[in-house]
Design a protein around this motif. Structure first.
Motif, PDB file in Angstrom:
ATOM      1  N   UNK A 152      30.013 -13.111  11.594  1.00 51.63           N
ATOM      2  CA  UNK A 152      29.434 -12.993  12.543  1.00 51.63           C
ATOM      3  C   UNK A 152      30.291 -11.929  12.604  1.00 51.63           C
ATOM      4  N   UNK A 153      30.747 -10.990  12.997  1.00 52.23           N
ATOM      5  CA  UNK A 153      31.753 -10.130  13.350  1.00 52.23           C
ATOM      6  C   UNK A 153      31.399  -8.880  12.251  1.00 52.23           C
ATOM      7  N   UNK A 154      30.615  -8.128  12.832  1.00 51.99           N
ATOM      8  CA  UNK A 154      30.142  -6.368  11.999  1.00 51.99           C
ATOM      9  C   UNK A 154      30.379  -5.301  13.149  1.00 51.99           C
ATOM     10  N   UNK A 155      31.034  -4.379  12.257  1.00 53.55           N
ATOM     11  CA  UNK A 155      30.820  -3.667  13.707  1.00 53.55           C
ATOM     12  C   UNK A 155      29.859  -1.893  13.332  1.00 53.55           C
ATOM     13  N   UNK A 156      29.589  -1.227  14.098  1.00 56.39           N
ATOM     14  CA  UNK A 156      28.756  -0.770  13.063  1.00 56.39           C
ATOM     15  C   UNK A 156      29.658   0.681  13.319  1.00 56.39           C
ATOM     16  N   UNK A 157      29.285   1.459  12.160  1.00 55.54           N
ATOM     17  CA  UNK A 157      30.527   2.818  12.038  1.00 55.54           C
ATOM     18  C   UNK A 157      29.633   4.391  12.351  1.00 55.54           C
ATOM     19  N   UNK A 158      28.442   4.053  12.539  1.00 57.99           N
ATOM     20  CA  UNK A 158      27.773   5.500  12.000  1.00 57.99           C
ATOM     21  C   UNK A 158      26.313   5.442  10.770  1.00 57.99           C
ATOM     22  N   UNK A 159      26.751   6.570  10.784  1.00 59.24           N
ATOM     23  CA  UNK A 159      25.970   7.341   9.937  1.00 59.24           C
ATOM     24  C   UNK A 159      26.711   7.749   8.325  1.00 59.24           C
ATOM     25  N   UNK A 160      25.980   8.232   7.420  1.00 64.61           N
ATOM     26  CA  UNK A 160      26.889   8.819   6.542  1.00 64.61           C
ATOM     27  C   UNK A 160      25.353   9.123   5.092  1.00 64.61           C
ATOM     28  N   UNK A 161      25.253   9.448   4.352  1.00 63.20           N
ATOM     29  CA  UNK A 161      23.919  10.614   3.548  1.00 63.20           C
ATOM     30  C   UNK A 161      25.374   9.448   2.494  1.00 63.20           C
ATOM     31  N   UNK A 162      24.491   8.548   1.383  1.00 57.89           N
ATOM     32  CA  UNK A 162      24.698   8.098   0.672  1.00 57.89           C
ATOM     33  C   UNK A 162      23.615   8.475  -0.702  1.00 57.89           C
ATOM     34  N   UNK A 163      24.092   9.369  -2.016  1.00 62.16           N
ATOM     35  CA  UNK A 163      23.408   9.862  -2.977  1.00 62.16           C
ATOM     36  C   UNK A 163      22.063  10.406  -2.574  1.00 62.16           C
ATOM     37  N   UNK A 164      21.938  11.101  -1.316  1.00 62.34           N
ATOM     38  CA  UNK A 164      21.168  11.909  -1.166  1.00 62.34           C
ATOM     39  C   UNK A 164      20.033  11.549   0.171  1.00 62.34           C
ATOM     40  N   UNK A 165      20.865  10.184   0.893  1.00 61.33           N
ATOM     41  CA  UNK A 165      19.965   9.370   1.164  1.00 61.33           C
ATOM     42  C   UNK A 165      20.647   8.958   3.013  1.00 61.33           C
ATOM     43  N   UNK A 166      20.123   9.076   4.054  1.00 60.52           N
ATOM     44  CA  UNK A 166      20.445   8.605   5.036  1.00 60.52           C
ATOM     45  C   UNK A 166      20.637   7.030   5.058  1.00 60.52           C
ATOM     46  N   UNK A 167      22.055   7.030   5.802  1.00 60.79           N
ATOM     47  CA  UNK A 167      21.801   5.567   5.913  1.00 60.79           C
ATOM     48  C   UNK A 167      22.483   5.434   6.893  1.00 60.79           C
ATOM     49  N   UNK A 181      38.159 -11.584   0.663  1.00 58.80           N
ATOM     50  CA  UNK A 181      37.645  -9.933   1.358  1.00 58.80           C
ATOM     51  C   UNK A 181      38.277 -10.200   2.215  1.00 58.80           C
ATOM     52  N   UNK A 182      39.439  -9.409   2.783  1.00 56.31           N
ATOM     53  CA  UNK A 182      38.788  -9.416   4.372  1.00 56.31           C
ATOM     54  C   UNK A 182      38.353  -8.520   5.056  1.00 56.31           C
ATOM     55  N   UNK A 183      37.289  -7.234   4.000  1.00 55.38           N
ATOM     56  CA  UNK A 183      36.479  -6.955   4.625  1.00 55.38           C
ATOM     57  C   UNK A 183      35.865  -6.783   4.312  1.00 55.38           C
ATOM     58  N   UNK A 184      33.823  -6.066   4.169  1.00 57.55           N
ATOM     59  CA  UNK A 184      33.086  -5.671   3.400  1.00 57.55           C
ATOM     60  C   UNK A 184      32.546  -4.458   3.486  1.00 57.55           C
ATOM     61  N   UNK A 185      32.786  -3.188   3.635  1.00 57.96           N
ATOM     62  CA  UNK A 185      32.320  -2.266   4.368  1.00 57.96           C
ATOM     63  C   UNK A 185      30.800  -1.798   3.334  1.00 57.96           C
ATOM     64  N   UNK A 186      29.896  -2.059   4.087  1.00 54.07           N
ATOM     65  CA  UNK A 186      28.084  -1.681   3.461  1.00 54.07           C
ATOM     66  C   UNK A 186      27.495  -0.517   4.093  1.00 54.07           C
ATOM     67  N   UNK A 187      26.484  -0.377   3.275  1.00 58.02           N
ATOM     68  CA  UNK A 187      25.354   0.603   4.011  1.00 58.02           C
ATOM     69  C   UNK A 187      23.923   0.518   3.818  1.00 58.02           C
TER      70      UNK A 187
END
Length: 285
Positions: A152-167, A181-187
């Motif tokens: 239910x609680x998901x916080x947008x962090x912004x943009x990034x580049x992973x392995x040359x891919x914009x995400x 887990x207390x937090x999962x960060x995902x792209x």
């Protein structure tokens, strides 16, 4: 090299093509990165609405009908496995052991269950039991379900580049949901709306699990992971305390009706010599 990096993470072409391509294991499950300490999403660039991104993610998340043969290698033991993929479900059959695991991942919820033999009913794995590890590996039942996408609680962090891919990057918090887990960060990849990285943290915001993808291979018209490494990290440390390797040796397409009578001991009936070709090694970032 660019095509290899793209297929390594989400194993499908762009959604506009409209064909379903093979997804495998901790894409089905939680894809912990080995580069978490250096990931710094940029909050300046705005993101599309979370609901829009999630909708596109689930629309694209499909598995072809495939049967794969490989092994899970823990520190002390190696477990030969047969993995059967269909639509949003995966079934793991452990050769020589009375264990079968079924995972179904849907937008509304995930379902994880086990049974000892193919003629027995599936026994759901729920609540705190999902945090338990499978046999003596670094993989838990929770890691197979992608539940963090639905927290239910998901916080947008912004943009990034992973392995040359914009995400786009997000932090997800379990709230009242049972989790190790207390937090999962995902792209999520901008062009493909596919999960390309995730990291799990404890309550002190310390990384506690990671995964490395070492190589991919082509099986028929699909790309599948050749080898991946799942590592448990002691809190506050950078080196792992244990590792589990998942390796896929071969596989082939299979019709859904064939899976009903398939058992892990007669896999060879469905296997095809030389079907796994064009394996590419992946250099770590």
């Amino acid at each position: 090299m660019e095509w290899t990096l793209k297929t390594m993470f989400f194993l499908r072409y762009k959604p506009t093509i409209g064909r379903r391509f093979l997804l495998f294991f901790f894409l089905f499950s939680i894809s912990f990165s080995s580069l978490s300490l250096w990931a710094k999403p940029n909050p300046e660039k705005p993101l599309p609405p979370l609901e829009f991104i999630q909708g596109r993610f689930w629309r694209n998340f499909r598995l072809k009908d495939y049967i794969l043969k490989g092994s899970i290698q823990a520190a002390k033991d190696t477990y030969p496995i047969t993995l059967i993929l269909h639509d949003r479900s995966m079934e793991y059959r452990f050769k020589g052991l009375p264990l079968m695991i079924y995972v179904e991942i849907n937008p509304e919820a995930s379902f994880v269950a086990y049974r000892n033999r193919s003629n027995e009913p599936w026994q759901p794995i729920t609540g705190i039991n999902r945090t338990k590890h499978i046999l003596n590996t670094d993989i838990s039942y929770e890691d197979l379900s992608l539940d963090f996408i639905r927290w239910d609680k998901i916080k947008p962090l912004g943009t990034d580049s992973i392995k040359t891919l914009s995400c786009w990057a997000f932090d997800a918090y379990p709230g009242s949901s049972p989790s190790a887990y207390s937090k999962v960060r995902y792209w999520i990849a901008e062009d493909y709306y596919a999960l390309i990285r995730a990291e799990a943290f404890n309550s002190a915001n310390q990384l506690i699990k990671r995964l490395d993808i070492n190589s991919v291979q082509r099986i028929g018209d699909a790309y599948v992971i050749k080898e991946m490494q799942v590592a448990t990290i002691p809190p506050g440390k950078t080196l792992s305390s244990s590792k589990t390797y998942i390796q896929i040796e071969e596989g082939k397409p299979i019709s859904p009706k064939d899976t009903e009578n398939l058992d892990s001991d007669n896999y060879e009936k469905y296997s095809q010599a030389g079907v796994a070709t064009e394996m590419e090694s992946i250099e770590k970032k």
